[in-house]
Write a protein that holds these residues in place. Structure first.
Motif, PDB file in Angstrom:
ATOM      1  N   ASN A  93      -2.459 -15.121  56.482  1.00 50.78           N
ATOM      2  CA  ASN A  93      -1.388 -15.012  56.914  1.00 50.78           C
ATOM      3  C   ASN A  93      -1.415 -12.840  56.867  1.00 50.78           C
ATOM      4  O   ASN A  93      -0.386 -12.722  56.589  1.00 50.78           O
ATOM      5  N   HIS A  94      -2.063 -12.524  57.602  1.00 51.35           N
ATOM      6  CA  HIS A  94      -1.987 -11.279  57.839  1.00 51.35           C
ATOM      7  C   HIS A  94      -2.950 -10.960  58.909  1.00 51.35           C
ATOM      8  O   HIS A  94      -3.942 -11.232  59.761  1.00 51.35           O
ATOM      9  N   VAL A  95      -2.306  -9.459  59.546  1.00 51.78           N
ATOM     10  CA  VAL A  95      -3.242  -9.524  60.743  1.00 51.78           C
ATOM     11  C   VAL A  95      -4.109  -8.414  61.026  1.00 51.78           C
ATOM     12  O   VAL A  95      -5.135  -8.935  61.706  1.00 51.78           O
ATOM     13  N   LEU A 145      -4.834 -14.673  61.323  1.00 47.42           N
ATOM     14  CA  LEU A 145      -4.771 -15.544  61.351  1.00 47.42           C
ATOM     15  C   LEU A 145      -4.943 -16.107  62.772  1.00 47.42           C
ATOM     16  O   LEU A 145      -5.270 -17.198  62.129  1.00 47.42           O
ATOM     17  N   PHE A 146      -4.648 -15.686  64.032  1.00 52.74           N
ATOM     18  CA  PHE A 146      -5.056 -16.046  64.749  1.00 52.74           C
ATOM     19  C   PHE A 146      -6.877 -16.390  64.816  1.00 52.74           C
ATOM     20  O   PHE A 146      -6.966 -17.911  65.777  1.00 52.74           O
ATOM     21  N   LEU A 200      -1.952 -23.830  68.179  1.00 53.46           N
ATOM     22  CA  LEU A 200      -3.752 -23.801  68.705  1.00 53.46           C
ATOM     23  C   LEU A 200      -3.793 -24.982  67.458  1.00 53.46           C
ATOM     24  O   LEU A 200      -4.454 -25.508  67.527  1.00 53.46           O
ATOM     25  N   PRO A 229      -5.896 -10.653  66.043  1.00 57.46           N
ATOM     26  CA  PRO A 229      -4.860 -10.746  64.428  1.00 57.46           C
ATOM     27  C   PRO A 229      -5.963 -11.934  64.000  1.00 57.46           C
ATOM     28  O   PRO A 229      -6.279 -13.026  64.020  1.00 57.46           O
ATOM     29  N   VAL A 237       0.886 -19.370  66.357  1.00 58.04           N
ATOM     30  CA  VAL A 237      -0.652 -19.977  66.311  1.00 58.04           C
ATOM     31  C   VAL A 237      -0.112 -21.360  66.148  1.00 58.04           C
ATOM     32  O   VAL A 237      -1.403 -22.059  66.128  1.00 58.04           O
ATOM     33  N   MET A 285      -7.849 -19.572  63.103  1.00 57.68           N
ATOM     34  CA  MET A 285      -7.505 -20.793  63.472  1.00 57.68           C
ATOM     35  C   MET A 285      -8.139 -20.996  64.561  1.00 57.68           C
ATOM     36  O   MET A 285      -8.964 -22.263  64.602  1.00 57.68           O
ATOM     37  N   THR A 336       2.582 -12.483  62.846  1.00 54.00           N
ATOM     38  CA  THR A 336       2.180 -12.938  61.200  1.00 54.00           C
ATOM     39  C   THR A 336       3.189 -14.217  61.160  1.00 54.00           C
ATOM     40  O   THR A 336       4.493 -13.912  62.124  1.00 54.00           O
TER      41      THR A 336
END
Lengths: 479, 62
Positions: free
Chosen positions: B22-24, B34-35, A78, B32, A75, B38, A225
């Motif tokens: 910071n978790h799924v 977190l992604f 990104l 997830p 991540v 972002m 994560t």
């Protein structure tokens, strides 16, 4: 049927070469033409050149390989783009203005002119060439893997890399930056299509994105994560800061800044480049899907290619391979050309003051071939992940950042001695960390620690040396 | 030039936000969390830069 991919890939290389030859015909090339395109590029070309930096083998194979092997920490890729583009709004216009006013060609010219010190230019050129080699190596590793895959193993990797390197060197020797810009257009269209296809089709094959993520999270708790392999939140923060700030410190990216026609181009691009970054998502999706499609690969760089080969017919593998080839040629050629310019303009010329411009140009072209050979030798002995190679390069180039930042925005706080000591200490630390194979220290990226120490040293040494001799420093750093 | 301070916001969103995301789960748009966060941060960055570009007097000259 199995010949289709390799034929397509070599055809792509040929087209790229033709584009280079065509663009050369129209222009006579002197050094300024060869490396900064006569400073006449508009929004689109600068966008593509700067984007050409970003959509490299690093993202195509490296990004998917990291998603496959490392997971959540991917991540950062990104985030750092957004940070870099945001800074570009403020950082690039003053660099461009300064470069235009003083007719600069290479990155070290900037330092030479700012501090009136050819020696500093030599230092910057050396560090730049050192940083370019792992970057170029990452591109060549990717190219080699693609050729190897497309030939279904008929060509061993070292032959594949040798072919790739040879082609690249020829390409750069004949074309210069015009060839790069045209190939960048071709590359961006192809890569966009390919990334969308791969990023959608592979997750579907793996049962859909949502299912895939649930599955990965069950199999490998924590994988999606930050936190595994010491790559927690501090690592994320330090790596994004390091790479976001170092982004435009690459000698070739710094040089690409000079090609713009005016400074507004950078501010405009700061809005659109972050969006372009979203394409990377699809690359990550493909990498995650590969966990399901081709589990247990030893070489994670192969994740995307292996999954593609298992899923698609041969001709499509060829098209995807061709896109991969272009993602390596565009940035690869820029970097080689850049290494040539660095050595010729900033190492050779200061040593041989009465060299003619033809001699300088010949040196630049010879260096291109030397760099090709050195990179080749490194590539065949290395199994490093593409992302790790790139991060190594970033550790080096980001050491320019403190000095550049200060000269642009607080020139009275930096002296020649300060710049010199900061860069030297930063680079020495990076070399130490690289040789001892430490990429993380106290939870943060080691390059970031080096950057912090560097900044501190620049400021302290500058304060000390300025008290001794106030006037020369201010004369030199003025403007 | 005051508009340029707007650029601090995305920085806070990216560097500060990561502590809380910071978790799924929840998985949104197949990503997830977190992604997903972002991606939103990137869109937000782009919007902020567009606003800055529009109001920055430096882009009015010519």
């Amino acid at each position: 049927m199995h010949e289709a991919p390799i034929i397509l890939i070599f055809a792509t290389m040929l087209v790229a070469l033709c584009l280079a030859l065509l663009s050369k015909k129209r222009k006579r090339l002197d050094m300024e033409q060869w490396s900064v395109g006569g400073r006449r590029f508009g929004v689109l070309f600068v966008f593509l050149l700067l984007a050409g930096e970003i959509y490299t083998t690093f993202t195509f194979l490296g990004g998917s390989g990291w998603a496959y092997g490392t997971g959540g920490p991917t991540v950062y890729i990104l985030a750092y783009g957004a940070v870099a583009y945001l800074f570009s709004y403020f950082l690039l216009p003053p660099i461009w203005r300064y470069a235009k006013r003083h007719q600069l060609i290479s990155q070290p010219d900037f330092f030479v002119r700012q501090f009136n010190s050819p020696a500093l230019g030599v230092l910057v050129a050396l560090v730049g060439v050192v940083a370019i080699i792992p970057y170029l190596q990452s591109q060549m590793t990717g190219l080699g893997l693609i050729v190897q895959m497309a030939s279904y193993g008929a060509l061993p990797q070292w032959v594949a890399i040798a072919i790739a390197m040879f082609l690249l060197a020829i390409y750069v020797t004949v074309s210069g930056i015009y060839g790069t810009a045209w190939t960048a257009v071709l590359k961006d269209i192809l890569i966009l299509a390919v990334v969308l296809v791969v990023g959608i089709a592979l997750p579907i094959r793996a049962g859909g994105l949502h299912q895939l993520m649930v599955h990965i999270n069950q199999e490998k708790p924590g994988f999606l994560t930050l936190g595994q392999h010491g790559m927690g939140i501090p690592w994320f923060l330090s790596t994004v800061a390091l790479t976001g700030l170092g982004f435009y410190m690459w000698p070739h990216a710094f040089g690409a800044v000079y090609t713009a026609k005016n400074e507004r181009i950078f501010r405009r691009n700061a809005t659109f480049l972050p969006l372009y970054q979203l394409i990377l998502l699809f690359v990550f999706f493909a990498g995650f899907a590969a966990i399901w499609i081709v589990p247990g690969l030893k070489n994670t760089n192969l994740a995307l290619l292996a999954a593609v080969q298992k899923t698609f017919p041969a001709w499509l593998v060829g098209v995807i391979g061709s896109a991969g080839v272009l993602t390596a040629i565009v940035p690869g050629s820029l970097m080689m050309m850049c290494a040539g310019t660095l050595v010729a303009e900033n190492l050779y010329k200061p040593c041989f003051k009465n060299a003619s411009s033809q001699q300088v140009q010949r040196v630049a072209r010879v260096v291109v071939w030397l760099v090709a050979i050195v990179t080749f030798l490194f590539s065949i002995h290395s199994n490093a992940t593409i992302v790790a190679l790139l991060l190594m390069g970033y550790n080096f180039v980001s050491q320019f950042f403190p000095t550049v930042l200060l000269t642009l925005f607080a020139p009275s706080n930096v002296t020649k001695a300060g710049a010199f000591s900061g860069i030297v200490i930063g680079v020495v630390l990076v070399v130490y960390f690289t040789l001892t194979k430490q990429s993380i220290l106290w939870g943060a990226n080691t390059g970031f620690w080096a950057l912090l120490v560097n900044m501190l040293v620049v400021l302290l040494v500058s304060v000390a040396t300025r008290q001794k001799s106030l006037s020369p420093a201010q004369v030199n750093t003025g403007m | 030039m005051a508009i340029r301070w707007l650029a601090c916001l995305p920085i806070i969103v990216i560097f500060g936000g990561v502590f809380f995301v910071n978790h799924v789960y929840p998985i949104l748009l197949g990503m997830p969390f977190l992604f997903f966060y972002m991606v939103m941060a990137i869109l937000f960055t782009s919007v902020c830069m567009a606003v800055i570009y529009h109001f920055d007097p430096a882009n009015k000259e010519e």
